[in-house]
Scaffold this active site. Structure first.
Site, PDB file in Angstrom:
ATOM      1  CG  ASP A  13      32.067 -93.581  78.141  1.00 60.06           C
ATOM      2  OD1 ASP A  13      31.048 -93.755  78.437  1.00 60.06           O
ATOM      3  OD2 ASP A  13      33.188 -93.384  78.719  1.00 60.06           O
ATOM      4  CG  HIS A  41      24.075 -94.735  77.484  1.00 61.88           C
ATOM      5  ND1 HIS A  41      23.331 -95.676  77.342  1.00 61.88           N
ATOM      6  CD2 HIS A  41      25.239 -95.307  77.993  1.00 61.88           C
ATOM      7  CE1 HIS A  41      24.058 -96.766  77.496  1.00 61.88           C
ATOM      8  NE2 HIS A  41      25.188 -96.320  78.103  1.00 61.88           N
ATOM      9  N   GLY A 417      29.554 -86.284  64.226  1.00 64.21           N
ATOM     10  CA  GLY A 417      29.114 -85.222  65.187  1.00 64.21           C
ATOM     11  C   GLY A 417      28.257 -85.740  66.317  1.00 64.21           C
TER      12      GLY A 417
HETATM   13  P1  GDP Z   1      27.738 -93.988  75.472  1.00 62.36           P
HETATM   14  O1  GDP Z   1      28.121 -94.137  76.873  1.00 62.36           O
HETATM   15  O2  GDP Z   1      28.452 -95.023  74.650  1.00 62.36           O
HETATM   16  O3  GDP Z   1      26.648 -93.556  75.158  1.00 62.36           O
HETATM   17  O4  GDP Z   1      28.796 -92.848  74.954  1.00 62.36           O
HETATM   18  P2  GDP Z   1      28.999 -91.431  75.839  1.00 62.36           P
HETATM   19  O5  GDP Z   1      27.994 -90.638  75.484  1.00 62.36           O
HETATM   20  O6  GDP Z   1      29.583 -91.580  77.224  1.00 62.36           O
HETATM   21  O7  GDP Z   1      30.202 -90.927  75.070  1.00 62.36           O
HETATM   22  C1  GDP Z   1      30.219 -90.549  73.505  1.00 62.36           C
HETATM   23  C2  GDP Z   1      30.442 -89.081  73.495  1.00 62.36           C
HETATM   24  O8  GDP Z   1      30.798 -88.649  72.318  1.00 62.36           O
HETATM   25  C3  GDP Z   1      29.275 -88.145  73.967  1.00 62.36           C
HETATM   26  O9  GDP Z   1      29.895 -86.895  74.512  1.00 62.36           O
HETATM   27  C4  GDP Z   1      28.852 -87.920  72.704  1.00 62.36           C
HETATM   28  O10 GDP Z   1      27.881 -86.726  72.501  1.00 62.36           O
HETATM   29  C5  GDP Z   1      29.771 -87.720  71.708  1.00 62.36           C
HETATM   30  N1  GDP Z   1      29.853 -88.259  70.161  1.00 62.36           N
HETATM   31  C6  GDP Z   1      29.035 -89.439  69.796  1.00 62.36           C
HETATM   32  N2  GDP Z   1      29.118 -89.566  68.548  1.00 62.36           N
HETATM   33  C7  GDP Z   1      29.843 -88.394  68.189  1.00 62.36           C
HETATM   34  C8  GDP Z   1      30.338 -88.023  67.094  1.00 62.36           C
HETATM   35  O11 GDP Z   1      30.113 -88.693  65.706  1.00 62.36           O
HETATM   36  N3  GDP Z   1      31.254 -86.932  67.038  1.00 62.36           N
HETATM   37  C9  GDP Z   1      31.580 -86.479  67.974  1.00 62.36           C
HETATM   38  N4  GDP Z   1      32.387 -85.087  67.893  1.00 62.36           N
HETATM   39  N5  GDP Z   1      30.886 -86.659  69.100  1.00 62.36           N
HETATM   40  C10 GDP Z   1      30.128 -87.637  69.223  1.00 62.36           C
HETATM   41  P1  IMO Z   2      28.683 -96.276  79.418  1.00 63.35           P
HETATM   42  O1  IMO Z   2      27.502 -97.177  79.542  1.00 63.35           O
HETATM   43  C1  IMO Z   2      33.166 -96.144  80.768  1.00 63.35           C
HETATM   44  C2  IMO Z   2      34.089 -98.546  83.948  1.00 63.35           C
HETATM   45  C3  IMO Z   2      34.552 -97.786  85.394  1.00 63.35           C
HETATM   46  C4  IMO Z   2      35.466 -98.923  86.059  1.00 63.35           C
HETATM   47  C5  IMO Z   2      34.551-100.316  85.541  1.00 63.35           C
HETATM   48  C6  IMO Z   2      33.600-100.515  86.601  1.00 63.35           C
HETATM   49  O2  IMO Z   2      28.503 -94.802  79.652  1.00 63.35           O
HETATM   50  O3  IMO Z   2      29.716 -96.780  78.336  1.00 63.35           O
HETATM   51  P2  IMO Z   2      31.343 -99.990  87.672  1.00 63.35           P
HETATM   52  O4  IMO Z   2      30.753 -98.665  88.248  1.00 63.35           O
HETATM   53  O5  IMO Z   2      30.663-100.389  86.513  1.00 63.35           O
HETATM   54  O6  IMO Z   2      31.717-101.045  88.835  1.00 63.35           O
HETATM   55  O7  IMO Z   2      32.945 -99.722  87.185  1.00 63.35           O
HETATM   56  O8  IMO Z   2      33.889 -99.720  84.298  1.00 63.35           O
HETATM   57  N1  IMO Z   2      32.593 -97.867  83.604  1.00 63.35           N
HETATM   58  C7  IMO Z   2      32.550 -97.120  82.505  1.00 63.35           C
HETATM   59  N2  IMO Z   2      33.355 -96.751  81.615  1.00 63.35           N
HETATM   60  N3  IMO Z   2      31.584 -95.795  80.437  1.00 63.35           N
HETATM   61  C8  IMO Z   2      30.527 -96.389  81.097  1.00 63.35           C
HETATM   62  O9  IMO Z   2      29.283 -96.565  80.967  1.00 63.35           O
HETATM   63  C9  IMO Z   2      31.120 -97.207  82.414  1.00 63.35           C
HETATM   64  N4  IMO Z   2      30.454 -97.813  83.346  1.00 63.35           N
HETATM   65  C10 IMO Z   2      31.482 -98.272  84.176  1.00 63.35           C
HETATM   66  O10 IMO Z   2      35.186 -96.749  85.010  1.00 63.35           O
HETATM   67  O11 IMO Z   2      36.578 -98.874  85.223  1.00 63.35           O
HETATM   68 MG    MG Z   3      29.102 -93.173  78.536  1.00 63.35          MG
END
Ligand code: GDP
Ligand code: IMO
Ligand code: MG
Length: 438
Positions: A13, A41, A417
């Protein structure tokens, strides 16, 4: 930079989706190389706000072919739903394909994921996303798994299911779950073949020719290094390798063809699920990190909605991740979330048994480390409209330079952001004023 891997540097994340969406504007191909619909994502662009679980985040770039690579595990029901959602939003998905070697997540994999998780006690809970990821990769390693290409060969599929189903029924019965059957799975696979069979391809010539022709290829990681099966906080890991090495294996690209490895680094730490998390905060500060900034960026799981554990920036974890991945640059996300903190901390080393260590030890030892912090003055001003390094407050520059030094790789992007344009490219000479630690 023709072939670039974009990988998570922390516990997932980090903002990989938004980073890939941005870079993919120039890309010819975007490949997800591991994981499945455990990913969440988030992409926010002109077309709306999207939480992508399976389809590569390059789908918004019409010129880019999007591939679910050989190293992924695919839930075709999720894929159907996601494609529908994208098409309804006006996104052209005709350029999205799945490699024949990717593995198929079947309903019993999800059931067993849930049952195995329930059987883990207390602090041993991995907190999986219950998407069937572990059980599907287990079948793959045990050579029982079903590959997507087998959906196109019903006779072969039936033979392989006939061997697989009795084994799985023993496991389902053990957990008190309802048994499955070959016929039930065959008809499910037939439905998937009818709707998605035309997207199942052999990606070898596609990827090989793109690399040979110097096309721009982006490899999109899922999760982060701290949950890598080998190098993460095992057993609180996922079941694949989200690192640059995993990118080569999972996309089918030789290591020497990789030109860049961009580590996506959140400006603080978050983790969803179990396992050690040394810089974790609790109470008010954790809540402030979780909910600062625009709602779309709040720290709740994009797949499961669970609140993410939050903590100060852990430079030991990011330095370790940089070493394992060989970062050639980093993209620092969510700087704006720190806009209203008077004071910030960065963990630069751990203390273990009275000694100082600067790498992530094995999981049992990591549970015993204590973070040692450096303190930084906050900048207490709004960065969300800034698009140039020189316009960032001095204290934000100092904080970022320390992150860069600990990561041992130049900052290439900083985001302020969640929107596509809330990101700035950083020329290297602007930041590199401190010696890098690795
Ligand atoms: P990923 O799994 O690595 O793609 O990340 P996620 O989407 O799960 O989590 C990142 C969160 O932060 C999402 O809700 C994005 O919209 C948000 N986000 C990403 N970059 C920024 C940033 O620069 N500022 C803020 N405020 N939010 C961000
Ligand atoms: P993105 O791609 C955050 C975590 C789960 C758990 C461990 C194993 O959005 O970054 P799984 O379902 O893969 O067997 O879970 O990994 N986990 C994540 N945490 N972002 C993710 O994906 C995750 N995918 C799995 O919470 O601890
Ligand atoms: Mg994520």
């Amino acid at each position: 930079m023709p072939v670039i891997a974009v990988v998570g540097a922390q516990w997932g994340d980090e903002g990989k989706g938004r980073t890939v969406d941005y870079i993919a504007q120039e890309a010819d191909m975007v490949i997800r190389f591991q994981g499945g619909d455990n990913a969440g994502h988030t992409v926010v662009n002109d077309l709306g706000e999207f939480r992508m679980h399976l389809v590569p985040s390059g789908i918004f770039s019409p010129q880019a072919t999007c591939l679910l690579g050989p190293g992924t595990v695919v839930n075709f029901d999720t894929l159907l739903e996601e494609l529908k959602m994208l098409e309804e939003a006006g996104v052209d998905t005709s350029n999205m394909v799945v490699d024949k070697r990717a593995h198929v997540i079947l309903p019993f994999h999800r059931q067993l994921d849930g049952a195995e998780e329930a059987a883990r006690k207390g602090e041993w809970e991995v907190g999986t996303t219950k998407r069937g990821i572990g059980p599907t990769y287990s079948d793959k390693s045990a050579r029982h798994g079903i590959r997507t290409g087998e959906l196109l060969r019903p006779d072969r599929l039936r033979e392989r299911l006939e061997m697989l189903v009795p084994r799985k029924n023993r496991a389902l019965t053990y957990f008190g779950l309802q048994e499955t059957s070959v016929n039930e799975l065959m008809s499910l696979c037939e439905g998937w073949r009818e709707k998605l069979g035309h997207r199942i391809v052999d990606s070898v010539p596609l990827v090989r020719d793109a690399v040979r022709d110097d096309k721009e290829v982006v490899l999109e990681g899922q999760l982060g290094a701290m949950r890598d099966l080998d190098w993460g906080i095992y057993p609180f890991t996922t079941s694949s390798s989200p690192t640059a090495g995993g990118a080569c294996v999972g996309a089918g690209i030789p290591p020497r063809a990789l030109n860049e490895v961009l580590g996506v680094v959140k400006a603080f730490s978050t983790s969803v699920g179990g396992g050690p998390f040394p810089a974790e905060l609790h109470g008010e500060l954790a809540e402030k990190l979780r909910t600062a900034g625009p709602e779309v960026g709040h720290e709740f799981g994009a797949t499961t909605g669970r609140p993410r554990r939050c903590g100060w920036f852990d430079g030991v974890a990011v330095g370790y991740s940089s070493w394992l991945n060989g970062f050639t640059g980093i993209s620092v996300t969510k700087l704006d979330v720190l806009d209203n903190f008077e004071e910030l901390k960065i963990c630069a080393v751990y203390r273990l048994d009275g000694e100082v260590i600067d790498y992530v030890p094995d999981t049992a030892t990591q549970e015993e480390v204590e973070p040692i912090y450096e303190t930084f003055e906050g900048w207490m001003s709004d960065t969300t409209g800034i698009r140039d390094w020189d316009d960032l407050p001095g204290n934000a520059q100092k904080y970022l330079r320390r992150i860069e030094a600990l990561a041992g790789a130049p900052i290439r992007f900083v985001s302020v952001g969640p929107e596509r344009d809330q990101i700035m490219g950083i020329p290297e000479f602007k930041t590199s004023q401190e010696p890098r630690d690795s």
